[in-house]
Structures are given as C-alpha cells and as structure tokens.
Motif scaffolding. Structure first.
Motif: not given
Length: 212
Positions: A36-40
């Motif tokens: 859902e989210k672009e993160q590490p």
C-alpha cells in the motif's frame, strides 16, 4: 527439523494471493507495486511459523516486510498469523532462499533478517549455512548500498563461524551480543525457537552487520 505433512497447505496458500505472492519474479525491481505504501523493504530468510516477521510488521508500520519460507507446511502457520492480524505491510513468499536474485533486484531490500537458521554443524556442510560467503554475496546483490544483515542464533558454533565469515567478507560489525536476553538491547522480538531455547536456559547470540 521433522515436518508434519499438511496436504491441504498448498491449497490454502494459493487461496490467499493477497498475502502469499505466487509469482514473485514479476515484481523484481518493483516491489512497491505490492504494498500500500512505498517504504523500505526488510526480508526474513527462513521465516518459519512467522512470529518474528508478523510482530515486526505490526511494530514498524513504516517498513514493508516479506517473510520467505521454503516449506509449505510451515509457512501456512505464518499465513494464519497474517490473516488474523490483517497487516498491510507484510507479504509472504513460499520460495527457496537460495534464489533471491530471481525475485529481487539490486537495491530492492534494505535489510535481511536471519533468525535461528539451520547450523549445518558438519564441516563438509559449511556451504549450506546462510552466513557462508556465497550467501553473503547473494544478499549483497539485492540489498541497497550499506544494507544490513541482522542475525540471531542459539548455536555458539554457528555464531562464531558467522562472525568470521562476516569479517572475511569485509562487512562492518555494528552490534554484537553474546547473551542477548541479559543485555541492554531494547525492542527484541522473539521467534518461536528463541522463546523455546531461552526457556531452556540457552544463551541467545545476536549481531548486526553492514555492507560497505
């Protein structure tokens, strides 16, 4: 480890594609499309029944996680945990950890977790240990620059071997504990094996290393 056969495991894994990625190679270099989210992105190689990776994902919603486990009859337990908790930043892969470069491109992953890996105690089996130099090269090929490995075990021989392997490969040792549960380390999340071994009085070893 003796595994109980669960003939229904494959069907269960296949029936939850939102949690278990069936064709991970299609996301190589584009894992942000899965979450859902672009993160590490952090991965655990040998996730077992999933206690560690699910609790990590719940504790750190600002990081995406993937648990990798070869055995269907084991990873279904991790799937049960994931379904019950409904964690958006966690996915599972039922694949062989020796083939990571088929699923991840350079820079896809920020951190690799290795928890209570098979120690393969016989010298002739050293190449099978997940901290052997060939595996360290494998991780390097998918990690970001200065990516990290976090490693835990109850096996002193494997820990000593791993520290030497890390050093010979040129990794930077950032943290080491020879008795984790009697240290000042905060935020430790236990695996199923870790709880079992520590209750028996076994010492838990942990280290963090970084590529450079």
């Amino acid at each position: 480890m003796r595994l109980r056969n669960k003939p229904w495991a494959r069907e269960m894994l296949d029936s939850h594609p939102q949690h278990v990625i069936s064709s991970p190679e299609q996301y190589k270099g584009n894992w942000k499309a899965v979450f859902e989210k672009e993160q590490p992105l952090h991965i655990e190689v040998g996730t077992g029944k999933g206690r560690f990776i699910t609790e990590m994902a719940k504790a750190h919603p600002d990081i995406n996680y993937i648990g990798i486990e070869l055995y269907e009859s084991v990873i279904v337990s991790a799937l049960d945990r994931l379904i019950a908790a409904d964690i958006p930043n966690l996915k599972l892969l039922n694949v062989n950890g020796e083939k990571l470069t088929e699923y991840f491109a350079k820079g896809d992953v920020s951190r690799v977790y290795l928890n209570f890996s098979d120690p393969w105690p016989k010298t002739r089996h050293a190449k099978r240990r997940l901290t052997y130099k060939s595996f360290l090269k494998l991780y390097e090929e998918i990690l970001v620059d200065n990516g990290e490995i976090h490693f835990k075990t109850d096996n002193q021989g494997l820990f000593e071997f791993s520290l030497m392997s890390f050093s010979e490969y040129g990794l930077l040792l950032k943290y080491v504990s020879l008795d984790l549960h009697n240290s000042d380390f905060e935020g430790n999340i236990m695996t199923e094996y870790e709880e079992k071994f520590s209750q028996k009085g076994s010492r838990i070893y942990r280290c963090e290393v970084q590529y450079r």
